[in-house]
Design an enzyme around this catalytic site. Structure first.
Site, short mmCIF file in Angstrom:
data_model
loop_
_atom_site.label_atom_id
_atom_site.label_comp_id
_atom_site.label_asym_id
_atom_site.label_seq_id
_atom_site.Cartn_x
_atom_site.Cartn_y
_atom_site.Cartn_z
N LYS A 193 0.84 -1.21 0.00
CA LYS A 193 0.00 0.00 0.00
C LYS A 193 0.87 1.27 0.00
CE LYS A 193 -3.32 -2.77 -0.21
NZ LYS A 193 -4.35 -3.26 0.63
C1 LIG Z 1 -5.37 -4.31 0.92
C2 LIG Z 1 -6.83 -4.11 0.84
C3 LIG Z 1 -7.70 -4.57 1.85
C4 LIG Z 1 -7.24 -5.44 2.98
O1 LIG Z 1 -6.20 -4.92 3.73
P1 LIG Z 1 -5.27 -5.92 4.60
O2 LIG Z 1 -4.43 -4.99 5.38
O3 LIG Z 1 -4.51 -6.76 3.63
O4 LIG Z 1 -6.18 -6.72 5.46
C5 LIG Z 1 -9.04 -4.28 1.73
N1 LIG Z 1 -9.52 -3.58 0.69
C6 LIG Z 1 -8.73 -3.14 -0.31
C7 LIG Z 1 -9.33 -2.36 -1.43
C8 LIG Z 1 -7.37 -3.40 -0.26
O5 LIG Z 1 -6.59 -2.99 -1.26
#
Ligand SMILES: *Cc1c(COP(=O)(O)O)cnc(C)c1O
Length: 414
Positions: A193
Site C-alpha cells: 500500500k
Molecule cells: C489491501 C486491501 C484490503 C485489505 O487490507 P489488509 O491490510 O490486507 O487486510 C481491503 N480492501 C482493499 C481495497 C485493499 O486494497
C-alpha cells in the site's frame, strides 16, 4: 515459448508491481520502541492515531491490526447484522465485501463506472431496498469515488457511507483529504500500500460513538483498555460486546508515524510515474490507461500535490495502482510481461466471481456487466515510489513490445 533476443545480463532483475520504502529513520523508530516499556497498546498507538487523524482531517482515528480488521470494525460500528444489506463495489479485494459477511449481513454488488471502475452512484441508488443499511465505496487504484453523489444517496435513504480507502491514503477529493469523506474510512498498511506498518490498518471517523465502539471491538469488546485501568489503579473490567483481538503493536505504529511523514513526497513520486506512463501510452494503440473523473487533475511530471490539495474544485488521485486496459489477449500480454521480468498483476477478479460468493450468495457472471467486461482487459503495472526513471522506461518498452506482438496477429485492432 517465444525465442528471446533480450540480453540476459546479471543486472536483469524483476520489477514487482508494488513495494515498500524503508529508510534508516523507519528502522530506528521501531528499534526505539523495542527498548521501551510498551510493545503494544502503548503511547505509539495513541500518537499514530493522533497524527493520522490530523493528516486526514478527521476527529478520530482507530488503529487496528489490518485493513480487513478496519473494515470489520466499520461494519460492526455501523450496526450491520443478519437481514441487513450493504452495497459494495465488485471491483475490489474480497475483504471489502467479506466484512459484511463477518457481521451476518448480505453484500449486494453495484456495478462500476466504465471509465474509472469506481462504484456507480446511480447503480448504487438502484440497488437500495428496505433492508439496505450501508454503502462500502472503494477508492479503486487510489482515485477517490464520486463522494458528492454517494453522500446524496446515503442521505436520501439514511445509509451509513463507509469508504474502503485502502488504496487512497494521501489523496484528496475537492480539497478534502481522503479519510474525511465518509462516515467511516478504512485504511490498510500492508507493504504494497501507499505506506506500511508491515501489517496494520486504521479507521477514521468524526463520529465519537463509532470510534468508541471500534476501540472496544478491537479489544475483545472490553470497555476500557489496560492502560486506563493501570492509571485508575483498578483490576476491574467488563466485556460488554463480543469483540476480537485486532490490536496493533507499538512497533508497527512507530513505523507508521515515520512513514506518514514521507507519504506526501511518495504520492508526488507516484503521480510523476503515472504522468510518464500516461505520456508514453497516449501514443500506443491497444493500451488505454483508466479514465479520471472530471474533477480529478491529471498527474504531471512536477510534484503537483502541494498546490492541488488546496483546491476546492479539484481532486487528487493517490495512484496506489496504475491500471491499463489492453485490447487483445490479456493473458498472453500478462505472460510476456512476467517473462520479461515486469511484475504486472490483475486487480481484481470481481468479488462475485469467487467460488465462495457463487456458492453462498448465488452470484456469478451477469450481475455487474461493466466490472466483468473490464476484468477481461485490465493489467496493473509496477507503481511504487522506489521505481527509478530507468525502471519506468523499461516497463514502457516491455509493455509496447508485449502489446505489439499481439497486434501482428490481430491486425484489426485499431
Ligand atoms: C489491501 C486491501 C484490503 C485489505 O487490507 P489488509 O491490510 O490486507 O487486510 C481491503 N480492501 C482493499 C481495497 C485493499 O486494497
Amino acid at each position: 515459448m517465444m525465442p528471446d533476443s533480450r540480453p540476459q545480463s546479471s543486472d536483469f532483475r524483476a520489477i514487482g508491481y508494488g513495494r515498500q520504502s524503508i529508510d534508516g529513520g523507519d528502522i530506528s523508530a521501531v528499534v526505539e520502541v523495542l527498548r521501551s516499556d510498551w510493545l503494544t497498546t502503548g503511547p505509539k498507538v495513541e500518537e499514530f492515531e493522533r497524527v493520522f487523524a490530523r493528516f486526514c482531517g478527521a476527529r478520530h482515528a482507530v488503529a487496528v491490526s489490518s485493513g480487513t480488521a478496519a473494515l470489520h470494525c466499520s461494519v460492526y460500528a455501523a450496526g450491520i447484522g443478519p437481514g441487513d444489506e450493504v452495497i459494495v463495489s465488485p471491483m475490489t479485494f474480497a475483504a471489502s465485501a467479506n466484512c459484511v459477511l463477518y457481521c451476518g449481513g448480505t453484500p449486494v454488488f453495484a456495478d462500476v463506472e466504465p471509465e474509472t471502475l469506481l462504484i456507480d452512484p446511480a447503480e448504487t441508488a438502484r440497488k437500495v431496498t428496505e433492508r439496505t443499511k450501508a454503502i462500502i465505496a472503494v477508492d479503486y487504484a487510489g482515485q477517490p469515488c464520486n463522494y458528492d453523489a454517494l453522500r446524496a444517496v446515503a442521505e436520501k435513504y439514511g445509509l451509513t457511507l463507509i469508504a474502503d480507502a485502502c488504496h487512497a491514503v494521501g489523496g484528496f477529493y475537492k480539497g478534502r483529504p481522503v479519510g474525511s469523506l465518509a462516515h467511516m474510512s478504512a485504511f490498510s498498511f500492508h507493504p504494497v500500500k501507499n505506506m506500511t506498518t508491515g501489517e496494520g490498518g486504521m479507521i477514521t471517523t468524526d463520529n465519537t460513538n463509532y470510534a468508541d465502539r471500534m476501540r472496544s471491538f478491537r479489544n475483545h469488546g472490553i470497555a476500557t483498555d489496560y492502560r486506563q485501568r493501570e492509571t485508575m489503579g483498578s483490576w476491574f473490567y467488563e466485556m460488554v460486546d463480543l469483540g476480537f483481538n485486532y490490536r496493533i503493536t507499538d512497533m508497527q505504529c512507530a513505523l507508521g508515524i515515520s512513514q506518514l511523514k514521507k507519504l506526501p513526497d511518495w504520492i508526488a513520486r507516484r503521480r510523476c510515474i503515472a504522468a510518464k506512463y500516461d505520456d508514453a501510452f497516449a501514443k500506443v494503440s491497444g493500451v488505454t490507461p483508466l479514465g479520471l473523473r472530471a474533477d480529478v487533475i491529471p498527474p504531471s511530471g512536477n510534484s503537483d500535490t502541494p498546490t492541488l490539495r488546496h483546491s476546492e474544485t479539484s481532486s487528487v488521485h493517490a495512484y496506489h495502482l496504475y491500471v491499463i486496459r489492453v485490447s487483445g489477449d490479456r493473458t498472453a500480454i500478462f505472460r510476456r510481461l512476467r517473462e520479461a521480468g515486469i511484475g504486472v498483476n490483475v486487480h481484481y477478479i470481481p468479488v462475485h466471481f469467487h467460488p465462495y460468493y457463487r456458492e453462498h450468495l448465488g452470484t456469478g457472471p451477469g450481475l455487474c456487466p461493466v466490472a466483468e467486461a473490464a476484468y477481461e482487459g485490465i493489467l496493473s503495472l509496477p507503481m511504487f515510489p522506489g521505481l527509478s526513471n530507468a525502471d519506468v522506461e523499461r516497463v514502457i518498452t516491455e509493455v509496447k513490445r508485449a502489446v505489439c506482438k499481439k497486434k501482428t496477429s490481430s491486425a484489426h485492432y485499431p
